[in-house]
Motif scaffolding. Structure first.
Motif, short mmCIF file in Angstrom:
data_model
loop_
_atom_site.label_atom_id
_atom_site.label_comp_id
_atom_site.label_asym_id
_atom_site.label_seq_id
_atom_site.Cartn_x
_atom_site.Cartn_y
_atom_site.Cartn_z
N ILE A 1 82.17 32.58 32.73
CA ILE A 1 82.93 32.59 33.98
C ILE A 1 83.55 33.98 34.14
O ILE A 1 84.23 34.46 33.23
CB ILE A 1 84.03 31.52 34.00
N SER B 1 73.03 33.97 37.39
CA SER B 1 74.13 33.51 38.22
C SER B 1 73.80 32.15 38.83
O SER B 1 72.67 31.88 39.24
CB SER B 1 74.38 34.53 39.34
N PHE C 1 85.79 36.57 36.86
CA PHE C 1 86.59 36.64 38.08
C PHE C 1 87.57 37.81 37.98
O PHE C 1 87.78 38.37 36.89
CB PHE C 1 87.36 35.32 38.31
N SER D 1 86.52 37.79 31.75
CA SER D 1 85.29 37.07 31.39
C SER D 1 85.65 36.00 30.36
O SER D 1 86.28 36.31 29.34
CB SER D 1 84.23 38.02 30.82
N TYR E 1 89.88 42.27 35.64
CA TYR E 1 88.68 41.45 35.59
C TYR E 1 88.66 40.67 34.27
O TYR E 1 88.98 41.23 33.22
CB TYR E 1 87.42 42.30 35.73
N PRO F 1 74.55 29.55 41.84
CA PRO F 1 75.16 29.45 43.17
C PRO F 1 76.25 28.38 43.17
O PRO F 1 76.05 27.28 42.66
CB PRO F 1 73.99 29.06 44.08
N CYS F 2 77.39 28.72 43.74
CA CYS F 2 78.50 27.78 43.73
C CYS F 2 79.24 27.81 45.07
O CYS F 2 79.13 28.76 45.85
CB CYS F 2 79.47 28.09 42.59
N GLU G 1 86.57 36.88 43.50
CA GLU G 1 85.22 37.29 43.06
C GLU G 1 84.71 36.39 41.93
O GLU G 1 84.19 36.87 40.92
CB GLU G 1 85.20 38.75 42.63
N LEU G 2 84.89 35.10 42.10
CA LEU G 2 84.50 34.15 41.06
C LEU G 2 82.98 34.06 40.94
O LEU G 2 82.27 33.87 41.93
CB LEU G 2 85.08 32.77 41.37
N GLN G 3 82.48 34.19 39.71
CA GLN G 3 81.05 34.10 39.41
C GLN G 3 80.85 33.17 38.22
O GLN G 3 81.57 33.29 37.22
CB GLN G 3 80.44 35.47 39.10
N ILE G 4 79.86 32.29 38.33
CA ILE G 4 79.52 31.36 37.25
C ILE G 4 78.11 31.70 36.76
O ILE G 4 77.20 31.91 37.58
CB ILE G 4 79.58 29.90 37.72
N TYR G 5 77.93 31.73 35.45
CA TYR G 5 76.64 32.09 34.88
C TYR G 5 76.17 31.02 33.90
O TYR G 5 76.98 30.38 33.20
CB TYR G 5 76.72 33.43 34.14
#
Length: 213
Positions: free
Chosen positions: A48, A5, A50, A98, A96, A7-8, A132-136
């Motif tokens: 990405i 992950s 969310f 991806s 959800y 951090p953003c 719930e945005l997550q960047i990997y």
């Protein structure tokens, strides 16, 4: 493949108004969300993730680092990706999602910033966004295992083992032994079994010996 992950910081949404703001018909039909990465340098985006909230279509632009002499530029990497098959129904409204780098329209290396452009043309929903945005990014690669050369290239079972230098060929030795054994059997069979008389000397009789009988 492992992922890590990133951090953003997700900035506040900016609404682009559709219609007349002085009447009840005016409503935001497009939202802009900027995502920055203040604690990391340029990285290669892997995924990405969310949760959708009534967004019908999503476009993404990416600002990428080029060189120290050229300013970073914005590039469209996703255009009008459908999140709701029918903007006027509930299908896909709170799913959800991806998105992977192979779905993007450009290379996702050296990422500095993302801009999400959300659209909802239907007037049925009071608000829409993504949550719930997550960047990997790609995680560290596992160390490769090395094997001995003899395991990588095994000798086939049918391949004969080379003979040691100076030793006779086993097949030739076996053939010669069999020939000797057969010759011995022939000699043994050729010996006469007739009993030789006591007084027979070279096929004749000795008279001196016979006189004593």
């Amino acid at each position: 493949m492992s992922r890590v992950s990133v951090p953003c910081h997700v900035k506040s949404t900016v609404a682009l108004q559709v219609g007349d703001m002085r009447t009840s018909q005016g409503r935001p039909g497009v939202l802009i969300i900027d995502v920055t990465f203040p604690s990391v340098g340029p990285f290669e985006l892997q995924e990405i993730v969310f949760k959708n909230y009534y967004t019908a279509f999503l476009s993404i632009r990416v600002r990428q680092h080029t060189s120290m002499y050229t300013p970073a530029k914005w590039v469209t990497c996703l255009r009008d990706y459908c999140l709701m098959p029918d903007p006027h129904s509930e299908e896909g409204a709170q799913e959800y999602v991806s998105l992977f780098k192979h779905q993007m329209l450009c290379d996702m290396a050296r990422v500095l910033e993302l801009r999400l452009i959300l659209r909802q043309p239907s007037p049925l929903w009071l608000s829409f966004t993504v949550e719930e945005l997550q960047i990997y990014q790609q995680g560290p690669k596992s160390p490769s295992m090395t094997f001995p050369k003899w395991l990588s290239h095994p000798v086939p079972c049918e391949q004969p083992v080379p003979l040691l230098e100076g030793l006779p060929d086993p097949s030739r030795v076996s053939s010669e032994v069999q020939q000797m054994w057969a010759l011995t059997e022939m000699i043994r069979a050729s010996h006469t079994s007739t009993r030789i008389g006591r007084f027979d000397v070279d096929g004749c009789y000795d008279l001196n010996l016979l006189s004593y009988t």
